[in-house]
Design an enzyme around this catalytic site. Structure first.
Site, PDB file in Angstrom:
ATOM      1  N   GLY A  11       0.778  -1.239   0.000  1.00 16.80           N
ATOM      2  CA  GLY A  11       0.000   0.000   0.000  1.00 16.80           C
ATOM      3  C   GLY A  11       0.808   1.287   0.000  1.00 16.80           C
ATOM      4  O   GLY A  11       0.338   2.316   0.495  1.00 16.80           O
ATOM      5  N   ASN A  13       1.383   3.043  -2.573  1.00 13.83           N
ATOM      6  CA  ASN A  13       0.628   3.990  -3.415  1.00 13.83           C
ATOM      7  C   ASN A  13      -0.560   4.566  -2.652  1.00 13.83           C
ATOM      8  O   ASN A  13      -0.848   5.757  -2.764  1.00 13.83           O
ATOM      9  CB  ASN A  13       0.174   3.319  -4.716  1.00 13.83           C
ATOM     10  CG  ASN A  13       1.286   3.279  -5.738  1.00 13.83           C
ATOM     11  OD1 ASN A  13       1.600   4.300  -6.350  1.00 13.83           O
ATOM     12  ND2 ASN A  13       1.905   2.125  -5.894  1.00 13.83           N
ATOM     13  N   ARG A  61     -14.687 -16.081 -10.012  1.00 11.73           N
ATOM     14  CA  ARG A  61     -14.390 -14.640 -10.012  1.00 11.73           C
ATOM     15  C   ARG A  61     -15.657 -13.784  -9.963  1.00 11.73           C
ATOM     16  O   ARG A  61     -15.726 -12.778  -9.268  1.00 11.73           O
ATOM     17  CB  ARG A  61     -13.597 -14.329 -11.297  1.00 11.73           C
ATOM     18  CG  ARG A  61     -12.845 -13.036 -11.288  1.00 11.73           C
ATOM     19  CD  ARG A  61     -12.095 -12.832 -12.584  1.00 11.73           C
ATOM     20  NE  ARG A  61     -11.009 -13.783 -12.792  1.00 11.73           N
ATOM     21  CZ  ARG A  61      -9.834 -13.738 -12.177  1.00 11.73           C
ATOM     22  NH1 ARG A  61      -9.587 -12.808 -11.299  1.00 11.73           N
ATOM     23  NH2 ARG A  61      -8.892 -14.624 -12.427  1.00 11.73           N
ATOM     24  N   MET A  86      -4.243  -7.034  -6.841  1.00  8.91           N
ATOM     25  CA  MET A  86      -3.749  -8.082  -7.718  1.00  8.91           C
ATOM     26  C   MET A  86      -4.830  -9.106  -8.083  1.00  8.91           C
ATOM     27  O   MET A  86      -4.641 -10.311  -7.990  1.00  8.91           O
ATOM     28  CB  MET A  86      -2.522  -8.776  -7.078  1.00  8.91           C
ATOM     29  CG  MET A  86      -1.416  -7.797  -6.721  1.00  8.91           C
ATOM     30  SD  MET A  86      -0.943  -6.663  -8.078  1.00  8.91           S
ATOM     31  CE  MET A  86       0.345  -7.617  -8.857  1.00  8.91           C
ATOM     32  N   ASN A 103      -6.279   2.338 -12.779  1.00  7.58           N
ATOM     33  CA  ASN A 103      -5.247   1.414 -12.300  1.00  7.58           C
ATOM     34  C   ASN A 103      -3.871   2.011 -12.556  1.00  7.58           C
ATOM     35  O   ASN A 103      -3.701   2.796 -13.491  1.00  7.58           O
ATOM     36  CB  ASN A 103      -5.374   0.085 -13.059  1.00  7.58           C
ATOM     37  CG  ASN A 103      -4.348  -0.937 -12.613  1.00  7.58           C
ATOM     38  OD1 ASN A 103      -4.125  -1.134 -11.410  1.00  7.58           O
ATOM     39  ND2 ASN A 103      -3.692  -1.583 -13.559  1.00  7.58           N
ATOM     40  N   HIS A 105       0.068   0.830 -13.347  1.00  7.04           N
ATOM     41  CA  HIS A 105       0.804  -0.341 -13.807  1.00  7.04           C
ATOM     42  C   HIS A 105       2.293   0.004 -13.917  1.00  7.04           C
ATOM     43  O   HIS A 105       2.643   1.046 -14.485  1.00  7.04           O
ATOM     44  CB  HIS A 105       0.256  -0.794 -15.172  1.00  7.04           C
ATOM     45  CG  HIS A 105       0.926  -2.034 -15.648  1.00  7.04           C
ATOM     46  ND1 HIS A 105       0.614  -3.280 -15.142  1.00  7.04           N
ATOM     47  CD2 HIS A 105       1.940  -2.226 -16.525  1.00  7.04           C
ATOM     48  CE1 HIS A 105       1.395  -4.182 -15.709  1.00  7.04           C
ATOM     49  NE2 HIS A 105       2.202  -3.568 -16.554  1.00  7.04           N
ATOM     50  N   ASP A 137     -10.571  -1.300 -18.544  1.00  8.81           N
ATOM     51  CA  ASP A 137     -11.638  -1.867 -19.382  1.00  8.81           C
ATOM     52  C   ASP A 137     -11.624  -3.384 -19.186  1.00  8.81           C
ATOM     53  O   ASP A 137     -11.015  -3.875 -18.239  1.00  8.81           O
ATOM     54  CB  ASP A 137     -11.489  -1.426 -20.844  1.00  8.81           C
ATOM     55  CG  ASP A 137     -10.235  -1.985 -21.486  1.00  8.81           C
ATOM     56  OD1 ASP A 137      -9.555  -2.843 -20.867  1.00  8.81           O
ATOM     57  OD2 ASP A 137      -9.926  -1.570 -22.618  1.00  8.81           O
ATOM     58  N   GLU A 138     -12.259  -4.105 -20.108  1.00 11.63           N
ATOM     59  CA  GLU A 138     -12.429  -5.534 -19.844  1.00 11.63           C
ATOM     60  C   GLU A 138     -11.183  -6.371 -20.167  1.00 11.63           C
ATOM     61  O   GLU A 138     -11.147  -7.565 -19.890  1.00 11.63           O
ATOM     62  CB  GLU A 138     -13.671  -6.049 -20.570  1.00 11.63           C
ATOM     63  CG  GLU A 138     -14.918  -5.499 -19.881  1.00 11.63           C
ATOM     64  CD  GLU A 138     -16.232  -5.896 -20.505  1.00 11.63           C
ATOM     65  OE1 GLU A 138     -16.240  -6.790 -21.368  1.00 11.63           O
ATOM     66  OE2 GLU A 138     -17.257  -5.295 -20.124  1.00 11.63           O
ATOM     67  N   HIS A 167       8.535   2.725  -8.192  1.00 12.27           N
ATOM     68  CA  HIS A 167       7.664   3.121  -7.082  1.00 12.27           C
ATOM     69  C   HIS A 167       7.721   4.628  -6.846  1.00 12.27           C
ATOM     70  O   HIS A 167       6.690   5.272  -6.621  1.00 12.27           O
ATOM     71  CB  HIS A 167       8.076   2.388  -5.796  1.00 12.27           C
ATOM     72  CG  HIS A 167       7.187   1.234  -5.485  1.00 12.27           C
ATOM     73  ND1 HIS A 167       7.617  -0.066  -5.468  1.00 12.27           N
ATOM     74  CD2 HIS A 167       5.877   1.193  -5.187  1.00 12.27           C
ATOM     75  CE1 HIS A 167       6.607  -0.859  -5.169  1.00 12.27           C
ATOM     76  NE2 HIS A 167       5.540  -0.126  -5.008  1.00 12.27           N
TER      77      HIS A 167
HETATM   78  C1  GAR Z   1       2.748  -1.114  -7.685  1.00  8.82           C
HETATM   79  O1  GAR Z   1       4.049  -1.093  -8.210  1.00  8.82           O
HETATM   80  C2  GAR Z   1       1.732  -1.231  -8.802  1.00  8.82           C
HETATM   81  O2  GAR Z   1       2.129  -0.596  -9.985  1.00  8.82           O
HETATM   82  C3  GAR Z   1       1.668  -2.712  -8.988  1.00  8.82           C
HETATM   83  O3  GAR Z   1       1.693  -3.232  -7.684  1.00  8.82           O
HETATM   84  C4  GAR Z   1       2.507  -2.387  -6.880  1.00  8.82           C
HETATM   85  C5  GAR Z   1       1.792  -2.126  -5.568  1.00  8.82           C
HETATM   86  O4  GAR Z   1       2.625  -1.465  -4.662  1.00  8.82           O
HETATM   87  N1  GAR Z   1       0.484  -3.097  -9.698  1.00  8.82           N
HETATM   88  C6  GAR Z   1       0.459  -4.065 -10.614  1.00  8.82           C
HETATM   89  O5  GAR Z   1       1.437  -4.712 -10.915  1.00  8.82           O
HETATM   90  C7  GAR Z   1      -0.895  -4.280 -11.238  1.00  8.82           C
HETATM   91  N2  GAR Z   1      -0.796  -5.170 -12.351  1.00  8.82           N
HETATM   92  P1  GAR Z   1       2.038  -0.825  -3.335  1.00  8.82           P
HETATM   93  O6  GAR Z   1       1.189  -1.910  -2.662  1.00  8.82           O
HETATM   94  O7  GAR Z   1       3.247  -0.517  -2.518  1.00  8.82           O
HETATM   95  O8  GAR Z   1       1.239   0.379  -3.720  1.00  8.82           O
END
Ligand code: GAR
Length: 197
Positions: A11, A13, A61, A86, A103, A105, A137-138, A167
């Protein structure tokens, strides 16, 4: 805007978004599919309500996503921010929040979608990778792109050092992208996200 942040992991982000103090959003809930995600502790420290549903207790899902939709309903969410969530979202979920999910990425999409994008970039040998914020999107990591930022890969980089650089950029651009979307400054035109002004 009333915002839900979805996170499955540490977390950082989420923390960056909280710390940025964006005035156009109110983080009304943090949702996780993992009870032990550190993101939950971060939310609690800031008195943000937390909801957890373990995806492993669902057979498929769609059933899990329906349960998430039901749990979120009382919060009247305007925008869902995926921050290290995830799980792939099913079409049921995407339709319930059409153009209201974003999102982040850790690569310059459309390169290196899916998981382990830092490793994918190193293994491919690209000299630059980066960060993408996009509408969901989908498809998997295929939605219209809101912001991107480049990260240079040095010869000395390994997966750990590269992810640290990624990061740091993520923590800068995710709050910016959220501010753009939540202040209504952008619109989706086909695959492009354009500034209205
Ligand atoms: C981040 O680097 C984000 O871009 C990635 O997970 C990490 C979460 O870090 N997301 C993906 O790979 C989605 N496909 P955080 O929990 O420290 O924010």
């Amino acid at each position: 805007m009333r915002v839900a942040i979805f996170a499955s992991g540490s977390g950082t982000n989420l923390q960056a978004i909280i710390d940025s103090g964006i005035k156009t959003i109110d983080i009304v809930v943090v949702f996780s599919n993992k009870a032990d995600a550190y993101a939950i502790e971060r939310a609690k420290k800031h008195n943000i309500p937390v909801e957890v549903i373990d995806h492993k207790s669902f057979q498929d899902r769609e059933d899990f996503d329906k349960a998430v939709i039901d749990r979120l309903e009382p919060y009247k969410i305007d925008l869902i921010v995926l921050a290290g969530y995830m799980r792939i979202l099913s079409p049921i979920f995407i339709q319930a929040y059409k153009n209201k999910i974003i999102n982040i990425h850790p690569a310059l999409l459309p390169s290196f979608p899916g998981v382990n994008s830092g490793r994918q970039a190193l293994e491919y040998g690209v000299k630059y990778t980066g960060v993408t914020v996009h509408f969901v999107d989908e498809g998997v990591d295929t939605g219209p792109i809101i912001l991107q930022e480049v990260v240079k890969i040095e010869d000395s980089d390994n997966e750990e050092s590269l992810l640290e650089k990624i990061h740091n950029i993520e923590h800068e651009i995710y709050p910016k992208a959220i501010e753009l979307v939540s202040s209504g400054e952008v619109e989706i035109v086909g695959r492009r996200v354009l500034n209205k002004s």
